[in-house]
Design an enzyme around this catalytic site. Structure first.
Site, short mmCIF file in Angstrom:
data_model
loop_
_atom_site.label_atom_id
_atom_site.label_comp_id
_atom_site.label_asym_id
_atom_site.label_seq_id
_atom_site.Cartn_x
_atom_site.Cartn_y
_atom_site.Cartn_z
N VAL A 37 0.96 -1.24 -0.06
CA VAL A 37 -0.01 0.08 0.01
C VAL A 37 0.84 1.23 0.13
O VAL A 37 0.73 2.21 -0.77
CB VAL A 37 -1.06 -0.01 1.17
CG1 VAL A 37 -1.66 1.39 1.19
CG2 VAL A 37 -1.97 -1.27 1.32
N PRO A 57 9.70 -1.31 10.23
CA PRO A 57 10.82 -2.08 10.51
C PRO A 57 11.04 -2.52 8.98
O PRO A 57 12.56 -2.81 8.86
CB PRO A 57 10.27 -3.17 11.38
CG PRO A 57 8.94 -2.63 11.93
CD PRO A 57 8.61 -1.77 10.88
N PRO A 184 4.89 3.20 -33.48
CA PRO A 184 5.31 2.26 -34.68
C PRO A 184 3.83 2.24 -35.34
O PRO A 184 3.92 1.66 -36.56
CB PRO A 184 5.75 0.96 -34.13
CG PRO A 184 5.09 0.99 -32.46
CD PRO A 184 5.31 2.34 -32.00
N ASP A 207 2.45 12.55 -41.13
CA ASP A 207 3.32 12.16 -42.21
C ASP A 207 2.55 10.49 -42.50
O ASP A 207 1.77 10.17 -41.71
CB ASP A 207 4.47 11.49 -41.38
CG ASP A 207 5.51 12.42 -41.81
OD1 ASP A 207 5.52 13.40 -42.34
OD2 ASP A 207 6.83 12.26 -41.44
N LYS A 229 0.43 14.15 -49.35
CA LYS A 229 -0.31 14.90 -50.55
C LYS A 229 0.56 16.13 -50.91
O LYS A 229 0.11 16.78 -51.76
CB LYS A 229 -1.72 15.04 -50.25
CG LYS A 229 -2.58 14.04 -49.66
CD LYS A 229 -4.03 14.09 -49.59
CE LYS A 229 -4.68 12.77 -49.59
NZ LYS A 229 -5.63 13.08 -48.39
N GLY A 261 6.94 6.69 -35.22
CA GLY A 261 8.22 6.41 -34.39
C GLY A 261 8.35 7.56 -33.61
O GLY A 261 7.49 8.33 -32.98
N MET A 344 14.57 1.30 -43.51
CA MET A 344 14.41 1.85 -44.82
C MET A 344 15.56 1.07 -45.77
O MET A 344 16.26 1.66 -46.67
CB MET A 344 15.01 3.20 -44.68
CG MET A 344 14.06 4.21 -44.00
SD MET A 344 14.51 5.98 -44.42
CE MET A 344 15.55 6.16 -43.06
N1 SAH Z 1 11.13 7.93 -37.19
C1 SAH Z 1 10.46 6.75 -37.53
C2 SAH Z 1 11.69 6.01 -38.49
C3 SAH Z 1 11.11 6.66 -39.79
S1 SAH Z 1 12.25 6.10 -41.16
C4 SAH Z 1 11.15 5.86 -36.15
O1 SAH Z 1 11.59 6.42 -34.96
O2 SAH Z 1 10.48 4.78 -36.04
C5 SAH Z 1 10.97 4.73 -41.79
C6 SAH Z 1 11.61 3.48 -41.36
O3 SAH Z 1 10.96 3.09 -40.22
C7 SAH Z 1 10.72 2.65 -42.44
O4 SAH Z 1 11.42 2.32 -43.56
C8 SAH Z 1 10.91 1.24 -41.36
O5 SAH Z 1 12.45 0.78 -41.57
C9 SAH Z 1 10.94 1.65 -40.03
N2 SAH Z 1 9.47 1.44 -39.69
C10 SAH Z 1 8.67 2.73 -39.06
N3 SAH Z 1 7.60 2.27 -38.66
C11 SAH Z 1 7.33 0.82 -38.84
C12 SAH Z 1 6.66 0.06 -38.68
N4 SAH Z 1 5.65 -0.13 -37.95
N5 SAH Z 1 7.28 -1.62 -38.78
C13 SAH Z 1 8.41 -1.61 -39.63
N6 SAH Z 1 9.18 -0.70 -39.64
C14 SAH Z 1 8.95 0.41 -39.33
#
Ligand code: SAH
Length: 423
Positions: A37, A57, A184, A207, A229, A261, A344
């Site tokens: 707690v 204690p 992700p 993005d 776009k 990310g 990438m």
């Molecule tokens: N800023 C992002 C990365 C951008 S670069 C980060 O911190 O994660 C883009 C690359 O990130 C992709 O080509 C791939 O390699 C990776 N990536 C991002 N999201 C992903 C996902 N959900 N699953 C697998 N790879 C991912």
């Protein structure tokens, strides 16, 4: 005579608490008992600046850690009545009802409100189920039903977070830009601060990889700028994004720049931060779960493992080895023994595999390619450095993917465990 506690009778339902928010900053709070707690309450007390004095204690390791770090004062002994001297508030949380009763009684004499963990009917204060969202504290007091209080609190917090309970006049109205890393892809994997920034935004500049589902939750009057776009060409596009961020913020809007990310991991986030700073626009950062660590983790692949990999290296594979603009020393990378996390890199994977093999990594080195991490189509393709090019082609792997190179992949597949079991 004042009313005395403990009461002899009276069901808890007849007790109706008067809710209040205590300002405990720099005020002494005495906690008696150092078990689970106390472990839950003490960090909350520290967070509001209380001067916590703990008498017990024995304590749990987590509580001991707080004492060692100097965040609380710990008297390592049994409770004495004088411990309550100077307290504004007390918590009796031992597992001994007699000690708890003594704490409540001592507190009563000094007119200090006191919580009693084992028996609320005999206490003078109750602890609500608490949560905070966007500067609002939600506190729910139930009658004898802590789980129900917690459930009600969770519903309210979720409503506030997701915008189903709308309190827009509570929003932070300061103009500026917040760089939010969205994680992700799964909407549950964004930081709470990131969600809050989104709910408060007037403009969201998103993005392609930013978690899409969260954009669907935005209130209808929020302007959504979809970067995918915007006119093509990376440099022109980046300038256009910088211009949108700065213009909107200068027009008094709260702007969220929303990415997949983390914004600073191959996300050009720092360029946007610099553009805002250069224009005198306030800019803050909410980090995100970055894919090279999170995506393998979701697929059950650790980036480090004791006795297997003591380092991991995150590399962009957007340029093939030997490319004149590449800043990566692939010979040095090939000599590393730890885990490689390639981003990438789907397109250039065959060239990267050749460079690593040429630099001395074995063709049997295990590889995992995790595609669409945390998203509905997530899948993992297992391969080796020697077979990578062929496997990627056969499995028609498309970005986004994280390519994990190293023995941690074998660990994840249980190969090492199986070997150990076989002796
Ligand atoms: N800023 C992002 C990365 C951008 S670069 C980060 O911190 O994660 C883009 C690359 O990130 C992709 O080509 C791939 O390699 C990776 N990536 C991002 N999201 C992903 C996902 N959900 N699953 C697998 N790879 C991912």
């Amino acid at each position: 005579m004042p009313t005395t506690v403990p009461r002899d009778d009276g069901p808890v339902d007849s007790l109706v608490p008067y809710p209040v928010g205590l300002i405990l900053d720099a005020r002494r709070v005495v906690v008696v008992g150092g078990g689970h707690v106390a472990q839950r309450r003490i960090p909350q007390l520290i967070a509001v600046g209380a001067e916590v004095v703990l008498v017990s204690p024995e304590v749990t390791p987590a509580v001991e850690g707080l004492a060692t770090a100097g965040e609380i004062t710990w008297h390592r002994r049994r409770f004495e009545d004088a411990d309550l001297e100077g307290a504004w508030y007390a918590i009796a949380s031992t597992d001994d009802p007699d000690v708890n009763a003594a704490v409540v009684a001592g507190a009563e004499r000094r007119r200090v409100f006191c919580v009693r963990a084992d028996d609320a009917t005999r206490a003078t204060a109750w602890t609500p189920a608490v949560g905070r969202h966007a500067g609002v504290t939600v506190a729910v007091l139930g009658q004898r039903e802590p789980r129900r209080s917690a459930a009600v609190r969770d519903e309210i917090l979720e409503g506030l977070r997701e915008g189903t309970i709308v309190a827009r006049h509570q929003r932070d109205r300061t103009p500026g830009v917040v760089l939010v890393g969205g994680g992700p892809g799964d909407p549950d994997l964004i930081a709470v601060a990131g969600r809050k920034a989104l709910m408060e935004a007037d403009v969201v500049v998103a993005d392609r990889l930013a978690p899409r589902e969260l954009l669907g939750e935005l209130p209808a009057d929020v302007e959504l700028v979809d970067v995918a776009k915007l006119p093509r060409g990376r440099a022109a596009q980046q300038e256009e994004i910088n211009r949108i961020l700065v213009d909107r913020a200068r027009a008094g809007k709260r702007v969220v720049r929303f990415k997949g990310g983390d914004s600073f991991v191959f996300g050009r986030g720092f360029e946007e931060l610099e553009a805002c700073r250069a224009a005198g626009v306030p800019v803050t950062v909410v980090p995100g779960l970055t894919s090279p660590i999170t995506v393998p983790g979701l697929a059950g692949i650790p980036v480090t493992h004791r006795g297997i990999a003591h380092d991991f290296t995150v590399i962009s594979g957007h340029l093939p080895p030997g490319h004149p603009e590449s800043l990566t020393d692939w010979d040095a990378v090939a000599r590393l023994r730890g885990t490689l996390l390639l981003m990438m890199a789907v397109e250039n994977a065959p060239a990267i595999a050749r460079a690593l093999l040429g630099g001395g990594r074995g063709p049997g080195t295990p590889v995992a390619v995790v595609c669409d991490g945390s998203m509905p189509g997530e899948r993992t393709v297992f391969s080796t450095l020697g077979d990578l090019a062929e496997d990627l082609e056969r499995e028609a792997v498309k970005p986004p993917a994280i390519i994990v190179v190293g023995e941690v992949v074998a660990v994840a597949r249980g190969v090492h465990a199986a070997r150990a079991a076989r002796g």
